[in-house]
Scaffold this motif. Sequence first.
Motif, PDB file in Angstrom:
ATOM      1  N   LYS A   1     -17.129   2.455  49.002  1.00 43.28           N
ATOM      2  CA  LYS A   1     -16.185   3.335  49.685  1.00 43.28           C
ATOM      3  C   LYS A   1     -14.880   3.473  48.903  1.00 43.28           C
ATOM      4  CE  LYS A   1     -14.026   4.032  54.226  1.00 43.28           C
ATOM      5  NZ  LYS A   1     -13.854   3.471  55.592  1.00 43.28           N
ATOM      6  N   GLU A   2     -14.534   2.449  48.113  1.00 35.70           N
ATOM      7  CA  GLU A   2     -13.296   2.452  47.355  1.00 35.70           C
ATOM      8  C   GLU A   2     -13.446   3.074  45.963  1.00 35.70           C
ATOM      9  OE1 GLU A   2     -12.129  -1.614  47.269  1.00 35.70           O
ATOM     10  OE2 GLU A   2     -11.683  -1.720  49.427  1.00 35.70           O
ATOM     11  N   PHE A   3     -14.650   3.514  45.628  1.00 34.15           N
ATOM     12  CA  PHE A   3     -14.899   4.110  44.315  1.00 34.15           C
ATOM     13  C   PHE A   3     -14.380   5.552  44.274  1.00 34.15           C
ATOM     14  CE2 PHE A   3     -18.507   1.662  42.065  1.00 34.15           C
ATOM     15  CZ  PHE A   3     -17.946   0.451  42.438  1.00 34.15           C
ATOM     16  N   SER A   4     -13.896   5.970  43.115  1.00 36.13           N
ATOM     17  CA  SER A   4     -13.579   7.371  42.889  1.00 36.13           C
ATOM     18  C   SER A   4     -14.874   8.151  42.697  1.00 36.13           C
ATOM     19  CB  SER A   4     -12.706   7.521  41.642  1.00 36.13           C
ATOM     20  OG  SER A   4     -13.448   7.152  40.481  1.00 36.13           O
ATOM     21  N   LEU A   5     -14.772   9.487  42.707  1.00 30.65           N
ATOM     22  CA  LEU A   5     -15.956  10.319  42.491  1.00 30.65           C
ATOM     23  C   LEU A   5     -16.596  10.013  41.137  1.00 30.65           C
ATOM     24  CD1 LEU A   5     -17.856  12.640  43.210  1.00 30.65           C
ATOM     25  CD2 LEU A   5     -16.163  14.231  42.301  1.00 30.65           C
ATOM     26  N   GLY A   6     -15.757   9.860  40.108  1.00 31.13           N
ATOM     27  CA  GLY A   6     -16.282   9.551  38.782  1.00 31.13           C
ATOM     28  C   GLY A   6     -17.000   8.219  38.733  1.00 31.13           C
ATOM     29  N   MET A   7     -16.451   7.210  39.430  1.00 30.39           N
ATOM     30  CA  MET A   7     -17.088   5.886  39.466  1.00 30.39           C
ATOM     31  C   MET A   7     -18.418   5.941  40.209  1.00 30.39           C
ATOM     32  SD  MET A   7     -13.774   3.418  40.132  1.00 30.39           S
ATOM     33  CE  MET A   7     -14.756   1.912  40.254  1.00 30.39           C
ATOM     34  N   LYS A   8     -18.481   6.742  41.278  1.00 31.06           N
ATOM     35  CA  LYS A   8     -19.746   6.895  42.003  1.00 31.06           C
ATOM     36  C   LYS A   8     -20.793   7.573  41.116  1.00 31.06           C
ATOM     37  CE  LYS A   8     -17.896   7.073  46.724  1.00 31.06           C
ATOM     38  NZ  LYS A   8     -17.707   7.907  47.934  1.00 31.06           N
ATOM     39  N   GLN A   9     -20.333   8.527  40.305  1.00 33.78           N
ATOM     40  CA  GLN A   9     -21.253   9.200  39.395  1.00 33.78           C
ATOM     41  C   GLN A   9     -21.810   8.201  38.379  1.00 33.78           C
ATOM     42  OE1 GLN A   9     -22.109  12.130  40.139  1.00 33.78           O
ATOM     43  NE2 GLN A   9     -22.960  13.178  38.365  1.00 33.78           N
ATOM     44  N   ARG A  10     -20.945   7.349  37.852  1.00 33.78           N
ATOM     45  CA  ARG A  10     -21.389   6.317  36.901  1.00 33.78           C
ATOM     46  C   ARG A  10     -22.362   5.346  37.569  1.00 33.78           C
ATOM     47  NH1 ARG A  10     -17.776   5.554  32.319  1.00 33.78           N
ATOM     48  NH2 ARG A  10     -15.995   6.959  32.447  1.00 33.78           N
ATOM     49  N   LEU A  11     -22.035   4.945  38.811  1.00 36.55           N
ATOM     50  CA  LEU A  11     -22.916   4.022  39.519  1.00 36.55           C
ATOM     51  C   LEU A  11     -24.277   4.669  39.782  1.00 36.55           C
ATOM     52  CD1 LEU A  11     -22.991   1.186  40.755  1.00 36.55           C
ATOM     53  CD2 LEU A  11     -22.269   2.197  42.934  1.00 36.55           C
ATOM     54  N   GLY A  12     -24.269   5.979  40.032  1.00 41.09           N
ATOM     55  CA  GLY A  12     -25.532   6.691  40.192  1.00 41.09           C
ATOM     56  C   GLY A  12     -26.367   6.652  38.919  1.00 41.09           C
ATOM     57  N   ILE A  13     -25.695   6.777  37.782  1.00 36.34           N
ATOM     58  CA  ILE A  13     -26.401   6.685  36.498  1.00 36.34           C
ATOM     59  C   ILE A  13     -26.978   5.289  36.330  1.00 36.34           C
ATOM     60  CG2 ILE A  13     -26.124   6.755  33.995  1.00 36.34           C
ATOM     61  CD1 ILE A  13     -26.059   9.497  35.188  1.00 36.34           C
ATOM     62  N   VAL A  14     -26.188   4.265  36.688  1.00 34.32           N
ATOM     63  CA  VAL A  14     -26.684   2.880  36.610  1.00 34.32           C
ATOM     64  C   VAL A  14     -27.960   2.739  37.424  1.00 34.32           C
ATOM     65  CG1 VAL A  14     -26.205   0.483  37.269  1.00 34.32           C
ATOM     66  CG2 VAL A  14     -24.421   1.849  36.201  1.00 34.32           C
ATOM     67  N   ARG A  15     -27.938   3.237  38.641  1.00 33.02           N
ATOM     68  CA  ARG A  15     -29.113   3.129  39.513  1.00 33.02           C
ATOM     69  C   ARG A  15     -30.319   3.850  38.918  1.00 33.02           C
ATOM     70  NH1 ARG A  15     -28.096   5.079  45.514  1.00 33.02           N
ATOM     71  NH2 ARG A  15     -28.131   7.117  44.478  1.00 33.02           N
ATOM     72  N   ALA A  16     -30.051   4.965  38.243  1.00 34.28           N
ATOM     73  CA  ALA A  16     -31.149   5.753  37.663  1.00 34.28           C
ATOM     74  C   ALA A  16     -31.767   5.087  36.443  1.00 34.28           C
ATOM     75  CB  ALA A  16     -30.654   7.148  37.298  1.00 34.28           C
ATOM     76  N   ILE A  17     -30.990   4.251  35.719  1.00 33.78           N
ATOM     77  CA  ILE A  17     -31.487   3.730  34.436  1.00 33.78           C
ATOM     78  C   ILE A  17     -31.850   2.251  34.468  1.00 33.78           C
ATOM     79  CG2 ILE A  17     -30.126   5.433  33.171  1.00 33.78           C
ATOM     80  CD1 ILE A  17     -28.176   3.219  32.410  1.00 33.78           C
ATOM     81  N   ILE A  18     -31.595   1.554  35.577  1.00 37.32           N
ATOM     82  CA  ILE A  18     -31.842   0.106  35.629  1.00 37.32           C
ATOM     83  C   ILE A  18     -33.241  -0.253  35.162  1.00 37.32           C
ATOM     84  CG2 ILE A  18     -32.217  -1.846  37.195  1.00 37.32           C
ATOM     85  CD1 ILE A  18     -29.871  -0.926  38.820  1.00 37.32           C
ATOM     86  N   THR A  19     -34.231   0.457  35.669  1.00 40.43           N
ATOM     87  CA  THR A  19     -35.627   0.100  35.394  1.00 40.43           C
ATOM     88  C   THR A  19     -36.147   0.690  34.084  1.00 40.43           C
ATOM     89  OG1 THR A  19     -36.418   1.995  36.669  1.00 40.43           O
ATOM     90  CG2 THR A  19     -36.118  -0.080  37.859  1.00 40.43           C
ATOM     91  N   LYS A  20     -35.243   1.301  33.307  1.00 38.34           N
ATOM     92  CA  LYS A  20     -35.648   1.975  32.057  1.00 38.34           C
ATOM     93  C   LYS A  20     -36.836   2.905  32.312  1.00 38.34           C
ATOM     94  CE  LYS A  20     -32.985  -0.545  29.150  1.00 38.34           C
ATOM     95  NZ  LYS A  20     -32.534  -1.578  30.050  1.00 38.34           N
ATOM     96  N   PRO A  21     -36.691   3.870  33.219  1.00 40.02           N
ATOM     97  CA  PRO A  21     -37.803   4.781  33.527  1.00 40.02           C
ATOM     98  C   PRO A  21     -38.169   5.624  32.309  1.00 40.02           C
ATOM     99  CG  PRO A  21     -35.767   5.603  34.455  1.00 40.02           C
ATOM    100  CD  PRO A  21     -35.462   4.249  33.925  1.00 40.02           C
ATOM    101  N   GLU A  22     -39.363   6.182  32.356  1.00 42.97           N
ATOM    102  CA  GLU A  22     -39.833   7.011  31.243  1.00 42.97           C
ATOM    103  C   GLU A  22     -39.239   8.410  31.290  1.00 42.97           C
ATOM    104  OE1 GLU A  22     -44.242   6.494  30.688  1.00 42.97           O
ATOM    105  OE2 GLU A  22     -43.908   5.079  32.331  1.00 42.97           O
ATOM    106  N   LEU A  23     -38.843   8.847  32.478  1.00 45.09           N
ATOM    107  CA  LEU A  23     -38.228  10.163  32.664  1.00 45.09           C
ATOM    108  C   LEU A  23     -37.000  10.001  33.545  1.00 45.09           C
ATOM    109  CD1 LEU A  23     -38.174  13.337  32.674  1.00 45.09           C
ATOM    110  CD2 LEU A  23     -39.696  13.220  34.668  1.00 45.09           C
ATOM    111  N   ILE A  24     -35.876  10.571  33.113  1.00 44.81           N
ATOM    112  CA  ILE A  24     -34.666  10.571  33.929  1.00 44.81           C
ATOM    113  C   ILE A  24     -34.248  12.011  34.173  1.00 44.81           C
ATOM    114  CG2 ILE A  24     -32.231   9.935  34.056  1.00 44.81           C
ATOM    115  CD1 ILE A  24     -32.835   7.454  32.483  1.00 44.81           C
TER     116      ILE A  24
END
Length: 307
Positions: free
Chosen positions: A131-154
């Motif tokens: 809740k305390e994250f800025s929009l940019g920080m939330k965007q970065r955290l979304g990228i983190v969530r997308a890449i954690i598992t090293k998926p084959e397609l992002i």
Amino acid sequence: MEYIVRTNGLTKKVKDKVLVSNVNLHIKKGEIYGFLGQNGAGKTTIMKMLTGLISPTAGEIALFNQKLTETSKSSLKRVGSIIEYPIFFEHLTAMENLHLHCKYLGYYDQKAIKQALDMVHLTGVEGKIVKEFSLGMKQRLGIVRAIITKPELIILDEPTNGLDPIGIKDMRDLIRMLNSEYGITFLLSSHILGEIEQVADRIGVIKDGKLVNEVTLADISKQRTEYIEIVTKDVQKSVFVLDSELQISNVKIIKDNRIRIYDLTLPQSEISKTLFLHDIEIEEIQKHISTLEDYFYQQIHGGGKVG
């Protein structure tokens, strides 16, 4: 040729409105594929269908050569994505959100979470509530969530939303690194054409829900041409003078105040002098090389091959 993503006749209708029509998309393994289109063209709708968020009205989707159906979505475990804006449990910390995501996927490598946070420069915020994250920080955290598992397609829908110039560069570098070092295939959309131009191998142009063209950036580069662009309020008079006095007819009027001259046989100084002598006020005159933005404009406004 191995394709990570293939669609055949992909169509989506909502009531009587056609959002996507007969799209045949081809994304090769290991490439960065840029998706270009105006707002409302259908980019996000296609991405939602590719990630199983909504179902097609007609047509087929194949991910990793497996048909995506309502009862068979196992291939989606190999896909990471951010569609529109990333959504989190706002009252939980960044780390708690990431742990929940990994648990849902059955992925338990704690080092991967730390590594992904480091990649997007979000270290030190693991215990901070989202809740305390800025929009940019939330965007970065979304990228983190997308890449954690090293998926084959992002799949990333406008991944630079909310990021400052440094953040945009970091995101570009991250996409390149994940692509080159881990072989991850990317499908990403952006309204910043310059960003797509710097990172993509191939692009797909969509207009009014239809795929206009798929082309490599290398092929676009081969088609690039030089031209002189003039900004003036006297467009029609300028075109007449160019033709009658300098025999330059290979010109194109862009919007209401710009002219592009594709015949470069005469020096820019002579063109300026002739227009000046005919009392034409020139606000700007410069030589350019066509860009991805020019190609996109031509595809959207000048037609193109529909596939």
